[in-house]
Design a protein around this motif. Structure first.
Motif, PDB file in Angstrom:
ATOM      1  N   SER A  49      -0.912   5.146  26.775  1.00 39.91           N
ATOM      2  CA  SER A  49      -1.004   6.545  26.343  1.00 39.91           C
ATOM      3  C   SER A  49      -0.108   6.773  25.142  1.00 39.91           C
ATOM      4  O   SER A  49       0.658   5.901  24.738  1.00 39.91           O
ATOM      5  CB  SER A  49      -0.599   7.488  27.490  1.00 39.91           C
ATOM      6  OG  SER A  49       0.725   7.218  27.918  1.00 39.91           O
ATOM      7  N   SER A  50      -0.212   7.962  24.587  1.00 36.85           N
ATOM      8  CA  SER A  50       0.568   8.270  23.394  1.00 36.85           C
ATOM      9  C   SER A  50       1.285   9.595  23.571  1.00 36.85           C
ATOM     10  O   SER A  50       0.996  10.372  24.475  1.00 36.85           O
ATOM     11  CB  SER A  50      -0.338   8.330  22.150  1.00 36.85           C
ATOM     12  OG  SER A  50      -1.320   9.335  22.310  1.00 36.85           O
ATOM     13  N   VAL A  64       2.596  10.768  15.943  1.00 38.67           N
ATOM     14  CA  VAL A  64       2.008  10.277  17.183  1.00 38.67           C
ATOM     15  C   VAL A  64       2.582   8.890  17.447  1.00 38.67           C
ATOM     16  O   VAL A  64       2.545   8.019  16.574  1.00 38.67           O
ATOM     17  CB  VAL A  64       0.472  10.200  17.101  1.00 38.67           C
ATOM     18  CG1 VAL A  64      -0.097   9.700  18.421  1.00 38.67           C
ATOM     19  CG2 VAL A  64      -0.113  11.556  16.754  1.00 38.67           C
ATOM     20  N   PHE A  65       3.107   8.703  18.646  1.00 37.69           N
ATOM     21  CA  PHE A  65       3.715   7.428  19.022  1.00 37.69           C
ATOM     22  C   PHE A  65       2.992   6.846  20.234  1.00 37.69           C
ATOM     23  O   PHE A  65       2.638   7.580  21.162  1.00 37.69           O
ATOM     24  CB  PHE A  65       5.185   7.609  19.416  1.00 37.69           C
ATOM     25  CG  PHE A  65       6.095   8.037  18.304  1.00 37.69           C
ATOM     26  CD1 PHE A  65       6.837   7.103  17.602  1.00 37.69           C
ATOM     27  CD2 PHE A  65       6.233   9.378  17.983  1.00 37.69           C
ATOM     28  CE1 PHE A  65       7.701   7.498  16.596  1.00 37.69           C
ATOM     29  CE2 PHE A  65       7.089   9.787  16.977  1.00 37.69           C
ATOM     30  CZ  PHE A  65       7.821   8.843  16.280  1.00 37.69           C
ATOM     31  N   HIS A  67       4.018   5.256  23.217  1.00 41.40           N
ATOM     32  CA  HIS A  67       5.322   5.065  23.843  1.00 41.40           C
ATOM     33  C   HIS A  67       5.268   4.144  25.057  1.00 41.40           C
ATOM     34  O   HIS A  67       6.298   3.795  25.618  1.00 41.40           O
ATOM     35  CB  HIS A  67       5.916   6.424  24.246  1.00 41.40           C
ATOM     36  CG  HIS A  67       5.183   7.098  25.361  1.00 41.40           C
ATOM     37  ND1 HIS A  67       4.047   7.820  25.153  1.00 41.40           N
ATOM     38  CD2 HIS A  67       5.431   7.159  26.690  1.00 41.40           C
ATOM     39  CE1 HIS A  67       3.622   8.312  26.296  1.00 41.40           C
ATOM     40  NE2 HIS A  67       4.435   7.918  27.236  1.00 41.40           N
ATOM     41  N   GLY A  68       4.070   3.748  25.464  1.00 45.26           N
ATOM     42  CA  GLY A  68       3.940   2.814  26.578  1.00 45.26           C
ATOM     43  C   GLY A  68       3.510   1.451  26.066  1.00 45.26           C
ATOM     44  O   GLY A  68       4.239   0.764  25.363  1.00 45.26           O
ATOM     45  N   CYS A  69       2.286   1.065  26.411  1.00 43.35           N
ATOM     46  CA  CYS A  69       1.715  -0.192  25.920  1.00 43.35           C
ATOM     47  C   CYS A  69       1.627  -0.150  24.402  1.00 43.35           C
ATOM     48  O   CYS A  69       1.134   0.813  23.830  1.00 43.35           O
ATOM     49  CB  CYS A  69       0.338  -0.384  26.548  1.00 43.35           C
ATOM     50  SG  CYS A  69      -0.582  -1.793  25.906  1.00 43.35           S
ATOM     51  N   GLN A  70       2.119  -1.190  23.728  1.00 42.59           N
ATOM     52  CA  GLN A  70       2.160  -1.223  22.273  1.00 42.59           C
ATOM     53  C   GLN A  70       0.986  -1.963  21.644  1.00 42.59           C
ATOM     54  O   GLN A  70       0.605  -1.687  20.510  1.00 42.59           O
ATOM     55  CB  GLN A  70       3.468  -1.866  21.809  1.00 42.59           C
ATOM     56  CG  GLN A  70       4.700  -1.070  22.173  1.00 42.59           C
ATOM     57  CD  GLN A  70       4.700   0.290  21.504  1.00 42.59           C
ATOM     58  OE1 GLN A  70       4.471   0.426  20.319  1.00 42.59           O
ATOM     59  NE2 GLN A  70       4.947   1.332  22.298  1.00 42.59           N
ATOM     60  N   VAL A 134      -5.063  -3.216  19.122  1.00 47.63           N
ATOM     61  CA  VAL A 134      -4.524  -1.903  19.469  1.00 47.63           C
ATOM     62  C   VAL A 134      -5.696  -0.949  19.648  1.00 47.63           C
ATOM     63  O   VAL A 134      -6.795  -1.165  19.115  1.00 47.63           O
ATOM     64  CB  VAL A 134      -3.572  -1.343  18.387  1.00 47.63           C
ATOM     65  CG1 VAL A 134      -2.343  -2.208  18.243  1.00 47.63           C
ATOM     66  CG2 VAL A 134      -4.289  -1.181  17.060  1.00 47.63           C
ATOM     67  N   GLY A 135      -5.457   0.126  20.423  1.00 51.63           N
ATOM     68  CA  GLY A 135      -6.447   1.175  20.538  1.00 51.63           C
ATOM     69  C   GLY A 135      -6.452   2.023  19.279  1.00 51.63           C
ATOM     70  O   GLY A 135      -5.461   2.095  18.564  1.00 51.63           O
ATOM     71  N   VAL A 136      -7.578   2.672  18.993  1.00 52.32           N
ATOM     72  CA  VAL A 136      -7.723   3.507  17.799  1.00 52.32           C
ATOM     73  C   VAL A 136      -8.305   4.865  18.223  1.00 52.32           C
ATOM     74  O   VAL A 136      -9.275   4.904  18.985  1.00 52.32           O
ATOM     75  CB  VAL A 136      -8.655   2.834  16.770  1.00 52.32           C
ATOM     76  CG1 VAL A 136      -8.875   3.725  15.562  1.00 52.32           C
ATOM     77  CG2 VAL A 136      -8.095   1.475  16.331  1.00 52.32           C
ATOM     78  N   PRO A 137      -7.733   5.980  17.753  1.00 55.30           N
ATOM     79  CA  PRO A 137      -6.617   6.093  16.805  1.00 55.30           C
ATOM     80  C   PRO A 137      -5.248   5.946  17.457  1.00 55.30           C
ATOM     81  O   PRO A 137      -4.236   5.914  16.760  1.00 55.30           O
ATOM     82  CB  PRO A 137      -6.806   7.494  16.226  1.00 55.30           C
ATOM     83  CG  PRO A 137      -7.390   8.273  17.353  1.00 55.30           C
ATOM     84  CD  PRO A 137      -8.301   7.305  18.066  1.00 55.30           C
ATOM     85  N   THR A 138      -5.196   5.926  18.797  1.00 57.51           N
ATOM     86  CA  THR A 138      -3.969   5.628  19.525  1.00 57.51           C
ATOM     87  C   THR A 138      -4.324   4.607  20.596  1.00 57.51           C
ATOM     88  O   THR A 138      -5.495   4.244  20.770  1.00 57.51           O
ATOM     89  CB  THR A 138      -3.366   6.885  20.191  1.00 57.51           C
ATOM     90  OG1 THR A 138      -4.227   7.325  21.257  1.00 57.51           O
ATOM     91  CG2 THR A 138      -3.183   8.015  19.175  1.00 57.51           C
ATOM     92  N   MET A 139      -3.331   4.169  21.369  1.00 53.61           N
ATOM     93  CA  MET A 139      -3.606   3.177  22.405  1.00 53.61           C
ATOM     94  C   MET A 139      -4.604   3.683  23.435  1.00 53.61           C
ATOM     95  O   MET A 139      -5.286   2.909  24.098  1.00 53.61           O
ATOM     96  CB  MET A 139      -2.314   2.750  23.082  1.00 53.61           C
ATOM     97  CG  MET A 139      -1.497   1.740  22.287  1.00 53.61           C
ATOM     98  SD  MET A 139      -2.402   0.215  21.858  1.00 53.61           S
ATOM     99  CE  MET A 139      -2.834  -0.391  23.478  1.00 53.61           C
TER     100      MET A 139
END
Length: 393
Positions: A49-50, A64-65, A67-70, A134-139
């Motif tokens: 998650s972000s 947006v970070f 903060h868990g899985c990178q 990586v996930g897009v646009p966040t993990m």
């Protein structure tokens, strides 16, 4: 309920594990309906998650970070095939970043190609794997993508819902009312005892506080089977803790053996729950850092050695599909996430337990006030040294 009247299957947790499990069950031939129950306040994703921190100034784009899985890797042929589908759909991307290891005690950077792949220095395959995703646009893109692989007619999404109690009962509790002939000892009709079922109870919005909206426990459904994707379900004093009761059966002989308590002929609800509850906790802290200074850091992610505080540094704004943030007059800053060492996190938790007298001790701003300054100071030190580092072959 399934079209043929079968009870559904409940999967608790809509992270990578829960969604992968749901895909296997829901996409199978003659499958039951799956109820995907997740307590995440930001929707599906779990540890993938972000976070969007609030600031006193307007940032464009917003910070947006992850903060868990990178990041994640794909080692099995099956998951590589899944990743190919998600890459084509734009939910994930390969990260062709500058990776390596950084010795915080000597200021030496070693590029990924010059690191051995024996696993002595690594973090979840960053250095050992040929491909990093990586996930897009966040993990969360990874989990959103996995959800698209499940047919909508076979799954019921139940977001922001926490399971607080699971009750197992053998057969249909109303069987005698429906079939009174079963209560007569000499009846010639013998019905097969229905299989065990589960009743799930929970709350909306993960609220148990009295007088809060959604704080009243309610029945979430009756299920043929329940899949738990996180050992924290079995632990008291955590946000996702759940009690289990009812007809749990006796622990099978030999269930004390490692591994046998939750698989094969020794599989048993009671022993499996006991094993889950006994798993030793292992915490990590993440620090999200926005830098306004010019970026002269020669890497995008490194495994950090020689530091007692941090073990991983990741340039969030350097991942595919991300951007930094504007820091002043058209200058673009960078976003970093630092992950603590297990040893440092354990020392903090020993001083400030995550549960007190069986109740969850939330990581409030006051709680993290003991962690943030230490991690921030060490992160700045390592990044400063890295800007002056020499690459070692």
């Amino acid at each position: 309920m399934s079209h043929d009247g079968r009870l559904p299957v409940a999967i608790i947790g809509a992270g990578v594990a829960g969604l992968s499990c749901a895909a296997v069950i829901a996409n199978a031939a003659d499958c039951p309906v799956v109820h995907l129950i997740d307590q995440g306040s930001r929707g599906r994703g779990g540890r993938a998650s972000s976070s969007r921190p609030t600031t006193t100034t307007t940032r464009d784009p917003a910070m947006v970070f992850d903060h868990g899985c990178q990041f994640f890797t794909a080692e099995s042929p099956e998951f590589r095939e899944t990743c190919a589908k998600l890459e084509r759909s734009g939910h994930i991307a390969r990260w062709h970043g500058r990776f390596g290891s950084f010795d915080a005690s000597t200021g030496t950077l070693r590029e990924k190609s010059n690191n051995t792949r024996d696993g002595d220095v690594d973090f979840f395959g960053l250095l050992a794997s040929d491909e990093v995703y990586v996930g897009v646009p966040t993990m969360r893109g990874l989990c959103d993508g996995l959800r698209t692989l499940i047919r909508d007619e076979t799954v019921v999404d139940m977001p922001q819902c926490a399971v607080t109690k699971l009750t197992r009962f053998q057969g249909d509790p109303d069987a005698n009312k429906k079939h009174p002939e079963n209560t007569t000892p000499n009846t010639a009709t013998h019905r097969r005892e229905p299989p065990a079922r589960w009743l799930a109870t929970g709350v909306d919005g993960r609220r148990l506080d009295e007088n809060h909206v959604g704080s009243t426990e309610r029945v979430l459904g009756e299920f043929n089977a329940v899949v738990g994707t996180d050992v924290m379900l079995a632990k008291t004093g955590t946000p996702g803790s759940c009690s289990i009761m009812g007809d749990l059966g006796d622990e099978a002989e030999g269930a004390e053996r490692d591994g046998d308590a939750f698989c094969g002929e020794f599989a048993n609800v009671k022993s499996t729950w006991r094993v889950m509850a006994a798993v030793a906790p292992s915490s990590l802290f993440s620090l999200m850092l926005a830098l306004d200074s010019p970026d002269d850091i020669p890497f995008d992610a490194v495994v950090v050695t020689g530091s007692e505080i941090i073990q991983l540094l990741v340039r969030d704004s350097g991942k595919p599909g991300r951007e930094g943030y504007f820091a002043g007059d058209d200058a673009r800053g960078t976003l970093w996430t630092a992950v603590s060492t297990k040893q440092y996190a354990a020392s903090v938790v020993a001083e400030l337990p995550l549960s007190v007298d069986g109740a969850y001790n939330p990581q409030t701003e006051a709680y993290l006030a003991n962690v943030t300054p230490v991690m921030e100071k060490e992160t700045i030190r390592v990044l400063t040294d890295a800007s002056l580092s020499k690459t070692k072959p």
